[in-house]
Design an enzyme around this catalytic site. Structure first.
Site, PDB file in Angstrom:
ATOM      1  N   GLU A 123       1.105   3.682   2.353  1.00 10.76           N
ATOM      2  CA  GLU A 123       2.862   3.335   3.444  1.00 10.76           C
ATOM      3  C   GLU A 123       3.767   2.328   3.446  1.00 10.76           C
ATOM      4  O   GLU A 123       4.996   2.831   3.697  1.00 10.76           O
ATOM      5  CB  GLU A 123       1.923   3.220   4.553  1.00 10.76           C
ATOM      6  CG  GLU A 123       2.170   3.912   5.732  1.00 10.76           C
ATOM      7  CD  GLU A 123       2.435   4.932   6.112  1.00 10.76           C
ATOM      8  OE1 GLU A 123       3.161   5.569   6.744  1.00 10.76           O
ATOM      9  OE2 GLU A 123       1.478   5.373   5.788  1.00 10.76           O
TER      10      GLU A 123
ATOM     11  N   TYR B 202      -3.712  -9.696   3.264  1.00 10.16           N
ATOM     12  CA  TYR B 202      -3.309  -7.986   3.865  1.00 10.16           C
ATOM     13  C   TYR B 202      -5.069  -7.075   4.300  1.00 10.16           C
ATOM     14  O   TYR B 202      -5.609  -7.458   3.621  1.00 10.16           O
ATOM     15  CB  TYR B 202      -3.084  -7.607   2.639  1.00 10.16           C
ATOM     16  CG  TYR B 202      -2.370  -6.342   2.922  1.00 10.16           C
ATOM     17  CD1 TYR B 202      -1.587  -5.992   4.088  1.00 10.16           C
ATOM     18  CD2 TYR B 202      -2.673  -4.660   2.191  1.00 10.16           C
ATOM     19  CE1 TYR B 202      -1.352  -5.023   4.853  1.00 10.16           C
ATOM     20  CE2 TYR B 202      -1.848  -3.641   2.564  1.00 10.16           C
ATOM     21  CZ  TYR B 202      -1.432  -3.952   3.909  1.00 10.16           C
ATOM     22  OH  TYR B 202      -0.284  -2.166   4.208  1.00 10.16           O
TER      23      TYR B 202
ATOM     24  N   ASP C 141       0.982  -1.395   0.119  1.00  9.29           N
ATOM     25  CA  ASP C 141      -0.698   0.030   0.704  1.00  9.29           C
ATOM     26  C   ASP C 141       0.648   1.549   0.186  1.00  9.29           C
ATOM     27  O   ASP C 141       2.234   1.266   0.143  1.00  9.29           O
ATOM     28  CB  ASP C 141      -1.120  -0.176   1.194  1.00  9.29           C
ATOM     29  CG  ASP C 141      -0.562   0.421   2.103  1.00  9.29           C
ATOM     30  OD1 ASP C 141       1.466   0.042   2.323  1.00  9.29           O
ATOM     31  OD2 ASP C 141      -0.658  -0.446   3.812  1.00  9.29           O
TER      32      ASP C 141
ATOM     33  N   ARG D  72      -6.036  -4.317   4.741  1.00  5.27           N
ATOM     34  CA  ARG D  72      -6.344  -2.369   4.415  1.00  5.27           C
ATOM     35  C   ARG D  72      -6.248  -3.162   1.890  1.00  5.27           C
ATOM     36  O   ARG D  72      -5.573  -2.873   2.028  1.00  5.27           O
ATOM     37  CB  ARG D  72      -4.547  -1.880   4.765  1.00  5.27           C
ATOM     38  CG  ARG D  72      -4.404  -1.688   6.134  1.00  5.27           C
ATOM     39  CD  ARG D  72      -3.192  -0.555   6.435  1.00  5.27           C
ATOM     40  NE  ARG D  72      -3.712  -0.619   7.704  1.00  5.27           N
ATOM     41  CZ  ARG D  72      -2.289  -1.117   8.089  1.00  5.27           C
ATOM     42  NH1 ARG D  72      -1.407  -1.688   7.961  1.00  5.27           N
ATOM     43  NH2 ARG D  72      -1.884  -0.650   9.909  1.00  5.27           N
TER      44      ARG D  72
ATOM     45  N   HIS E  21      -5.488  -5.189  -3.104  1.00  4.52           N
ATOM     46  CA  HIS E  21      -6.649  -5.867  -4.714  1.00  4.52           C
ATOM     47  C   HIS E  21      -7.516  -6.862  -4.200  1.00  4.52           C
ATOM     48  O   HIS E  21      -7.546  -7.355  -5.419  1.00  4.52           O
ATOM     49  CB  HIS E  21      -6.189  -5.716  -6.631  1.00  4.52           C
ATOM     50  CG  HIS E  21      -4.930  -4.714  -6.376  1.00  4.52           C
ATOM     51  ND1 HIS E  21      -5.941  -3.521  -6.809  1.00  4.52           N
ATOM     52  CD2 HIS E  21      -3.726  -4.676  -6.893  1.00  4.52           C
ATOM     53  CE1 HIS E  21      -4.916  -1.923  -6.883  1.00  4.52           C
ATOM     54  NE2 HIS E  21      -3.820  -2.899  -6.881  1.00  4.52           N
TER      55      HIS E  21
END
Length: 847
Positions: A88, A311, A86, A313, A358
């Site tokens: 970050e 993941y 992502d 997020r 995604h």
């Protein structure tokens, strides 16, 4: 390159440990433990004049790690940056490259789950660093820094409180909670009546029917009142019954036969929810598991890093081909073919969500672990099971239901009875919204009516009038606020937990049950920003900012153009803030406009909280437990009438320290407990988390804090080891050494730490505190130094003791502390670096 020595950098030690299991011996994995560089906290560190250049610094304590990484690089043939997929994570990788400056080939190693197949595949392929993602992350960081460092000092000045802060998304989240509270305060409650009949069908089966019409006119119900204002909005011949009218109708209809006039049965289907995104996971964990948004993300991070879920997020609800097949196979195995959807379901994201992974949040791997196979316990097991159930349900058959509506006539009254039947449970066998136990919930979802026929007369068991009162708009719960933020496009799912935590930590809102209730200080901050910076707390503007960041991430928008439009120009934050600082509106800003409080006795905000002013211009603090939503104008008038001198302390009972009365007192710095009287009385500040404890519980809490410091025992040299609660947090001390303890809501570590644990903590080397305020403690390198705080402007800062008491040292310079600290060891040792820097700056400014 198959046999090349590969250095892989991840951001988490847990993640490093997990992926190492799937890697060949030629790979070495090191954790960066988050960012190795960041913006310093003691200054803005952004050069607006030179394209918003950031002055990054190495995070305090990361110097040795950087040396280790550079040493490992010399032995490696290639570098893989395996930080999260992502913005970050991309930024962490960029900072690593900027500091390490590798001369060997490097790539991003990308995976969204930690399984052998995913890691093996990621090891074989990679991609370049995505500079657009880095720019988007840096753009967000710069905006948030400009917003906070520009507006917060203005808040301090206008509201006379240096503990306040403004945040770009946090302030909008606060505005939502305040606006909802204003609606609640302005709401006009209405009362209306109908009637309820308990009837008997064949075989004496009981069922209920509601009076819905009388003399051909529909009776008013909750939908006839505006949900926001409470105003009656029905048009036409709708009856809003009073109590007397309802009683008269009940008396009249009791003598009438209740005859079935019509029976309607309507089948319908319910489709399963889409798989979890970050937002929907937070919402469901809050509602079903009663886990806060921040705890949900912390637990989900742990599950991901240990290889249990993908993941966490993500804005996308889509499942990969592997995930879809795994879910369908397990549904077939556990429930049978009839519970599978006829074909695989595929889900599309509502927005591009350029910075996110995604795929939806699902169990990891090509075969999902059944919860009992994970060996997880507690909240980790509960959250994994929630994700597992939701994923399976997304590939299950629709639930088939039917509603039955029976209309009965009794004299001039029309009654309606409704029932719901689950014809085929489908996905409800695995997942029921709002319930932990699907099997038990299926029963609750059904309200079956007994068999009846048109023309049948149902004997009346009872008939009573029923009173209804309209309800004001509900306060936001954490789940509801997350839902609203997502709907409005404010912030991103990964920031929601932080928004809520900040509102609670800053006491802008408190928890009333499960709901978020804004405090007086929350109202004050919101009112000031709405009045003077409306553009920057506008919902659409904040949403547009997120769209701009997404466009930077996709390469459609230049970062500098975006930042300039926000900060520069006549309508930009810089000029708007400068304009505001020139205004003489401090008194107006500190005066709260509350719809239910008279402007003859307004509530004001000051450095010590909310207060009112009596006829003698004396300041009277409002009780800590008061919030705008639970007081009336009469409460304020009574407080003023009683006056400052008439406020009596509350006695809780006998204390455990001296056996004397323990009282709840109010002082300049807030409420506190006191045992005894006079100079020898024991006192302890009441922690902010202590709210509506009953008297016996509060007495127990008071005795725990009044008994501090805790004597844990003695070290090898016979020195006592004590646990204290200082002004700036809990700590332990022994022989001029101190170590800070973890700050938690209920000070658990303060009351649970053992002598063995304390000695181990005291023996640890002290990590010097930098601008980010990391833990520090005392070292005895110099006789006068009792606590090292860290560094400021390149010089060591410490607390020292001398002939005249405690003082500060900044390099070779001595800085006197206020009298309150000089002879008070607890206060002096509780000083943080930030507090010390304030004293240093004050002294230098005077010089």
């Amino acid at each position: 390159m198959d046999n090349a020595n590969t250095l892989i950098i991840v951001e988490s030690p847990t993640k490093a440990k997990t992926i190492t299991k799937f890697l060949p011996s030629s790979c070495k994995v090191v954790a960066s433990k988050g960012h190795i560089r960041d913006l310093p906290e003691d200054r803005m560190a952004i050069d607006v004049e030179h394209e918003f250049a950031c002055d990054y610094e190495v995070v305090s304590g990361k110097e040795s790690l950087i040396k280790e990484l550079k040493s490992s690089l010399k032995k490696a043939d290639r570098l893989l940056l395996a930080t999260d997929e992502d913005r970050e994570g991309e930024s962490i990788s960029w900072h690593l490259l900027e500091v390490l400056k590798p001369k060997i080939p490097f790539q991003r190693m990308v995976f969204h789950e930690i399984t052998k197949s995913a890691i093996t595949k990621a090891l074989e392929g990679g991609r370049p660093l995505d500079e657009n993602l880095v720019k988007a992350q840096e753009g967000r960081r710069i905006i948030d820094r400009l917003y906070g460092y520009t507006l917060s000092p203005t808040l301090w000045k206008k509201l006379s409180n240096k503990k306040l802060s403004a945040g770009r998304v946090q302030s909008v989240g606060l505005r939502l909670t305040v606006q909802r509270e204003r609606e609640r305060l302005a709401f006009q409650q209405s009362t209306y009546f109908d009637a309820k009949a308990e009837l008997l069908a064949e075989q004496k089966q009981h069922f209920e029917a509601k009076l819905t019409a009388y003399q051909g006119h529909r009776l008013a119900n909750s939908k006839d009142f505006d949900s926001i204002s409470g105003q009656y909005k029905a048009k036409g011949q709708v009856l809003q019954l009073s109590r007397e009218q309802a009683q008269a109708i009940v008396k009249e209809l009791k003598a009438e036969p209740f005859r079935v006039q019509d029976i309607q049965r309507k089948p319908f289907v319910t489709r399963p929810n889409i798989p979890f995104t970050t937002s929907t996971l937070q919402q469901d964990a809050i509602k079903k598991l009663h886990i806060s948004a921040s705890d949900t993300m912390r637990i989900a991070q742990k599950l991901y890093e240990n290889g249990f879920i993908t993941y966490m997020r993500t804005d996308s609800p889509s499942l990969s081909q592997e995930g879809t097949q795994a879910a369908r196979s397990q549904v077939d195995q556990l429930y049978g073919q009839e519970y599978l959807s006829p074909s695989a379901r595929y889900f599309a994201a509502k927005s591009a969500g350029a910075q996110e992974a995604h795929e939806a949040i699902r169990p990891a791997g090509e075969r999902f672990l059944i919860p009992s196979e994970t060996h997880l316990i507690g909240k980790e097991l509960a959250l994994y099971e929630l994700i597992w159930k939701r994923t399976l349900a997304s590939q299950m058959a629709e639930a088939k239901k039917a509603t039955t509506t029976v209309t009965l006539e009794a004299g001039e009254g029309t009654f309606t009875a409704t029932g719901t039947e689950i014809v085929f449970p489908g996905f409800l066998r695995a997942y029921v919204e709002g319930s932990d136990d699907p099997d038990a919930a299926l029963e609750d979802k059904e309200t079956l009516l007994p068999a009846m026929k048109v023309g049948q007369v149902c004997p009346l068991a009872s008939l009573v009038e029923v009173e209804h009162q309209t309800k004001s708009p509900a306060r936001y719960t954490e789940a509801y606020l997350v839902q609203e933020l997502e709907k409005r496009g404010i912030g991103r799912p990964s920031t929601y937990a932080t928004i809520i935590k900040t509102l609670l930590d800053r006491r802008y809102a408190i928890k009333e049950g499960s709901a978020l209730a804004p405090t007086f200080i929350g109202f004050a901050v919101c009112q000031f920003l709405e009045t003077n910076f409306p553009q920057f707390v506008d919902y659409d503007f904040t949403s547009m900012m997120e769209d701009g960041l997404d466009k930077i991430a996709s390469g459609e928008l230049d970062k500098i153009v975006f930042l300039s439009s926000f900060y520069c120009g006549e309508s930009g934050l810089l000029s708007q803030n400068a304009l505001q600082l020139k205004q003489d509106n401090k008194v107006v800003s500190k005066t709260l406009i509350l719809p239910h409080i008279s402007d003859k006795n307004p509530v004001m905000i000051g450095p010590y909280g909310a207060y009112v002013i009596d006829a003698n211009e004396a300041f009277i603090s409002l009780p800590l437990s008061w919030i705008p939503g639970n007081i009336t104008d009469e409460d304020v008038k009574t407080l003023i009438a009683n006056g400052k001198e008439k406020q009596q302390p509350v006695t809780l009972g006998s204390g455990a320290v001296k056996g004397e009365a323990v009282k709840v007192m109010n002082g300049r710095f807030g409420p506190y407990w006191q045992e005894g009287e006079g100079k020898d009385a024991k006192r302890a500040s009441i922690p902010k988390w202590v709210q509506d404890a009953n008297r016996s519980e509060e007495l127990e809490l008071a005795n725990r804090y009044l008994s501090l410091p805790r004597n844990l025992g003695k070290d090898e040299d016979g020195n006592e080891v004590l646990a204290y609660k200082g002004k700036y947090g809990p700590y332990i001390a022994s022989n001029n050494k101190t170590r800070n303890l973890k700050k938690t809501d209920h000070d658990q570590e303060l009351f649970s730490i053992t002598l063995k644990e304390a000695l181990a903590l005291l023996s640890q080397e002290v990590e010097k505190s930098g601008a980010k305020g990391k833990k520090g403690g005392a070292r005895s390198a110099k006789a006068s130094t009792v606590k090292d705080l860290g560094q400021f402007e390149g010089e060591a800062v410490s607390v020292a003791t001398g002939r005249y008491g405690f003082y500060l040292k900044a390099g070779k310079e001595n800085i006197a502390l206020p009298d309150a600290y000089k002879k008070d060891e607890e206060k002096a040792l509780s000083l943080t670096l930030d507090e010390a820097v304030e004293h240093i700056r004050t002294k230098r400014a005077k010089e």
